[in-house]
Design an enzyme around this catalytic site. Sequence first.
Site, short mmCIF file in Angstrom:
data_model
loop_
_atom_site.label_atom_id
_atom_site.label_comp_id
_atom_site.label_asym_id
_atom_site.label_seq_id
_atom_site.Cartn_x
_atom_site.Cartn_y
_atom_site.Cartn_z
N ASP A 316 -34.68 21.83 -17.76
CA ASP A 316 -35.30 20.94 -16.49
C ASP A 316 -34.03 19.88 -15.98
OD1 ASP A 316 -37.11 20.63 -14.72
OD2 ASP A 316 -37.99 18.65 -15.81
N GLU A 319 -30.44 21.65 -11.22
CA GLU A 319 -29.96 22.40 -10.05
C GLU A 319 -28.43 21.57 -9.79
OE1 GLU A 319 -33.50 20.97 -10.88
OE2 GLU A 319 -33.99 22.67 -10.94
N ASP A 429 -42.25 22.14 -9.94
CA ASP A 429 -43.77 20.70 -9.18
C ASP A 429 -44.21 21.99 -8.26
OD1 ASP A 429 -41.93 19.89 -11.52
OD2 ASP A 429 -41.14 18.68 -10.72
C1 GLC Z 1 -39.61 17.49 -13.31
C2 GLC Z 1 -40.62 18.75 -14.21
C3 GLC Z 1 -41.12 18.73 -15.05
C4 GLC Z 1 -41.65 17.76 -16.02
C5 GLC Z 1 -41.10 16.30 -15.22
C6 GLC Z 1 -40.82 15.34 -16.13
O1 GLC Z 1 -40.70 17.18 -12.72
O2 GLC Z 1 -40.81 20.42 -13.37
O3 GLC Z 1 -41.70 20.04 -15.19
O4 GLC Z 1 -42.63 17.29 -16.21
O5 GLC Z 1 -39.79 16.72 -14.78
O6 GLC Z 1 -39.81 15.26 -17.16
#
Ligand code: GLC
Length: 716
Positions: A316, A319, A429
Amino acid sequence: MKVYKIGDNILKYRFGTPFPTDAVVKAGEGIEKDSIDYFQIEEKEELKLLYKMAPKDIVFGLGENQRGINKRGGKYISFCSDDPNHTPGKRSLYGAHNFIIIDGMENFGVFIDHPGKVVFDIGFNHKDYLEITIENKNFDLYIIEGNSPREIVSSFLNIIGEGYVPPKWAFGYQQSRWSYPDAEKVEEIADKFIENNIPCDAIYLDIDYMEDYKNFTVSEERFPNFKEFVEKMKDKGFRLIPIIDAGVKIEDGYEIHEEGVEKGYFCVDSEGEPFVAAVWPGKVHFPDFLNRESRLWFGKKYGKLIDCGIEGFWNDMNEPAIFYTNRGIEQAIEEAKNAEGKNLNIDSFFGLKDEFRNISNNIEDYKSFYHNIEGKLVNHYDVHNLYGYNMTRSADEGFKKISPNKRFLLISRSSYIGMHRHSGIWTGDNHSWWEHILLNIKMMPSLNMCGFLYSGADTGGFSDDANGELAVRWTQFSIFTPLFRNHSAKGTRHQEPFAFDEESNSIMKEAIKLRYGLIPYIYSEYMKAIINKDIYFAPISFEYNDEYSRRVEDQLLVGDSLMISPIYEENSRGRYIWLPEDMLLWKAKDYSERKYEIVEKGHRYLDIDIDEIPIFIRKNKVLVLGKHANTVDDIDNEELVVIAFAEDKASYTYYDDDGRSLDYRDGIYSKIIIEIEKREDDYQINVENHGNKDIKRLKLEIVDREGKVTKKTINI
Ligand code: GLC
């Protein structure tokens, strides 16, 4: 400009000296050519490709993006962005998927292989013009010809290489939430799935499983004896999937930080010092994933969790997301000080507000750090879209070193074309909005065209609260997406099936059970698509070329046999559909109860009750259905139900393999070929088994043009 020919139908035009992205795996042969087909070129500070579209042309592609399956009318900016508000006007989401197909007067595909910013204006500024603007003049332009969009997609998939295949258990239902913060809560959730008898294969661990958000650590306090806990959960039937973030916390004594600094594995600033930004843990460094050594180093770290029995991860914030840098904060404070006590007018007030709003993910910050590529420093901004791709490649390369023939579950938030060889993606998200079910429906075929077959959205929606009906309808769509994961954000209403009222819980449960019943079909279609360089989700116009089908945006083809028409509106108990030919409809409620009706070609209104999932079987096509179980590993494979809509004949090739290894790449898999042919009042059935040792019986339900069902059992 140099020109290369790849196969019979692809030309690559090379402008300047492009950065090697590794998106394409096939090289071409140089040819003599000094003009570009289809496009006019305008060269100023940036390079612009111009194409005049015919009124009926459709433009497909662009993977993860807003708007329709037909991308006409919009402007899209390829610049991987950490933006959690997917409102209709947004031009960049997390991925950069620069592939489009023009389908109409002329038919061709275009791929801009460039890791920096690329703008696709598809009839936005001028309704008839496609304008592609490439900020930096070093890039490869691929033009792919073909007779149909499907052929063009297939040629494209062929040059970008074979797609990622997760383990078979990853086709089961997966439950996530930010966060199930400790072992107790995770186990409580698992037990509720068991008590409620709802199938589920995986539970996700979001950032709170870590010690102070440090990658590859586990909080001793919240997850004591992690290895034993992973084992215990596996015994209960649940695999745990921890998150890994791009940023590495700056902290003395933290091994990953110290090693990275010492060996020079982090991106650097203009002074050559490790670049500092802030994300969840506060100040972090970003591993230089574009550097081979750093990539190998980080990839091996996954082994720490793999040693505890972990078999899947989600990458995650890659980007990469930047909450702030010192530069951004200082600049904003400076502006605030300047504004103190002043009478701010419209411009100065909004300017001040923007200064604070733009602290996160600021272009200035992306321009202020560098990658070390074979001794040369490359500014991040120019190669921005490759970051998440290479983080995920690092994980995959790590897995291959640790366990070369084992499949791991891996999904990434950010991506670029070519990353599909290493992992799947989730679409980030979204919100618990009805509009986002529709966006999910429209995005799936576009993602497939760009190679991302193992994908899906946060079912139920990430931000905001879902009500039972939204969770039900979203689940009823997601049972068809290869990645089927329910996820929700901190502070929102819980979204597990049992978090809702009794009726919603029970409908979601039946839908999830149906998903497990559909796994033989979904897996078979997925694998055939991977092997044949084809797609799993397609717009209906990929098979039906009539004027109506070309405009349909909310019905999809799923594999070769099915069409679906999901419900994406609140309080709806039906919808209009377009049937390009007669089809067999099964309004699935409970998967063991099957009633069929023939729906004739044309515009129809279909009643669809809250507990019904309309599944259309196309003419002369076959759906195979297995049994459900509480995990994929526990599915009893002895019997396969074969539902055929046979006007005169129908056939199906059922694919299967061990579901765990990469042996399928060496052709190690089984097939059962089923052929059904109508003979007066009966059917002739031909079954060839090529190596399937599990299935003992086929239970055929053959439906003819009049709706008459003929049942037969064949032992194999
Ligand atoms: C980002 C991710 C999401 C995750 C959050 C906390 O927003 O896209 O899926 O739950 O981070 O890690």
